[in-house]
Design an enzyme around this catalytic site. Structure first.
Site, short mmCIF file in Angstrom:
data_model
loop_
_atom_site.label_atom_id
_atom_site.label_comp_id
_atom_site.label_asym_id
_atom_site.label_seq_id
_atom_site.Cartn_x
_atom_site.Cartn_y
_atom_site.Cartn_z
N GLU A 89 0.83 -1.19 0.00
CA GLU A 89 0.00 0.00 0.00
C GLU A 89 0.87 1.25 0.00
O GLU A 89 1.87 1.34 0.71
CB GLU A 89 -0.91 0.02 1.23
CG GLU A 89 -1.85 1.23 1.27
CD GLU A 89 -2.74 1.27 2.50
OE1 GLU A 89 -3.79 1.93 2.44
OE2 GLU A 89 -2.38 0.66 3.54
N LYS A 161 -9.95 2.00 -2.63
CA LYS A 161 -10.20 1.56 -1.25
C LYS A 161 -11.61 1.94 -0.82
O LYS A 161 -11.99 3.12 -0.82
CB LYS A 161 -9.15 2.21 -0.34
CG LYS A 161 -9.10 1.67 1.08
CD LYS A 161 -7.91 2.29 1.81
CE LYS A 161 -7.68 1.72 3.17
NZ LYS A 161 -6.47 2.31 3.81
N CYS A 202 -5.83 -2.72 2.73
CA CYS A 202 -5.62 -2.48 4.14
C CYS A 202 -6.91 -2.58 4.96
O CYS A 202 -7.36 -3.66 5.29
CB CYS A 202 -4.93 -1.13 4.33
SG CYS A 202 -4.16 -0.93 5.96
#
Length: 327
Positions: A89, A161, A202
């Protein structure tokens, strides 16, 4: 490579999240029809076992150096037999809200040196690249975006995301991505030459419903570039990724940046590849490293035959229906 043109023609099994109508009828469901709609079968792509490399990269404030390190890592992994390479990331910039606008790239306009490098490296090294994430600029919005490239260098998918990292643990860690970034509105399941992948970034791993949807759409591997911190990392990093693997009987790859003790945000590291029985196939500590292990998607079939969770799933019990109390 014209990234803008590729982005508009890429074939992605994208879908909207949570757009269920309020008028959905209640139906009786049996174990033989445990999902509504039913799960899609795992794709018949069979390449046999292949190696996956997770590149735990050092990240600095020098964008060009970050790009060069990532390029070298992809090519080095390919030279060691990897056929899929995963990056961390935010590998092209420091993980900070004041960095994201400065390092952001407009992929659709083709103004994207990080994306261009990944495309070229994927093609020249002949590997599938799951490009961690970089800050992406689209008009006035910034996204935390993962690009997936084919062995021909084509942009197959972009995952933005969907769950932004907003956290406040007093005295430990405070970060609010939503101060700078915009959340994505779609999940991403993408077919590659090696198999079907579900992509998260994440914080996305903390929401098991997303992973379950990916598995229901035939994803064989869930890939989570991530940068957990020194508070949540020791407790949750391995736990969450193993849970997503065993819940869904799929492979899980999680790739972190290396820890930089001089950075304002310190990553936990510990990139790892996990099998469909939650076994750790390969992992590392917090330093710069490339984690590599063999993946065999036939193992998914074996595990699901031995323990047929999908057939035993009670879909009739898992839909929340609020009933008014009877007086």
């Amino acid at each position: 490579m014209n990234l803008a043109a590729i982005a508009t023609t890429a074939v992605v099994l994208g879908f909207s999240l949570g757009r269920r109508g309020a008028s959905m009828q209640r139906t009786k469901t049996t174990c033989s029809a445990s999902r509504i709609p039913p799960a899609k079968p795992v794709p018949s792509i069979s390449n046999g076992p292949f190696k996956v490399a997770l590149c735990q990269l050092s990240v600095s404030a020098d964008k060009q150096s970050n790009i060069l390190r990532a390029d070298q890592a992809i090519r080095a992994a390919a030279s060691q037999g990897a056929r899929m390479v995963v990056l961390p990331e935010m590998w092209n910039c420091p993980y900070a809200n004041d960095s994201f606008p400065v390092y952001a790239e407009d992929i659709e306009a083709g103004e994207a040196p990080s994306a261009s490098m990944m495309s070229k490296a994927a093609e020249e090294a002949g590997v599938v690249v799951v490009g961690g994430s970089i800050p992406e600029r689209v008009g006035d919005c910034l996204y935390n975006t993962c690009c997936v490239f084919s062995t021909q260098g084509n942009l197959l998918a972009r995952h933005r995301k969907t769950h932004l990292f907003d956290i406040d643990i007093p005295g430990k860690v405070t970060f609010k991505e939503s101060d700078c970034l915009t959340q994505g509105e779609q999940g991403t399941v993408v077919d590659t030459e090696l198999g079907r992948l579900g992509i998260g970034i994440c914080f996305d791993v903390r929401f098991p419903d997303l992973s379950a949807v990916y598995a229901a759409r035939g994803a064989q591997m869930l890939v989570f570039p991530g940068a957990f911190n020194m508070t949540t990392g020791p407790l949750h990093w391995q736990l969450l990724h193993q849970a997503r693997a065993v819940d869904n009987q799929v492979y899980v790859a999680c790739c972190s940046p290396a820890r930089n003790m001089d950075a304002s945000y310190q990553a936990w590291g510990h990139s790892m590849l996990i099998g469909p029985f939650a076994e750790i196939l390969a992992s590392c500590e917090h330093e710069c490293a490339t984690v590599m292990a063999e993946v065999d998607f036939d193992q998914i079939v074996e595990r699901r035959t031995n323990m047929p969770l999908e057939k035993q799933r009670r879909g009739d019990l898992y839909t929340l229906v609020d009933n008014k109390a009877q007086h």
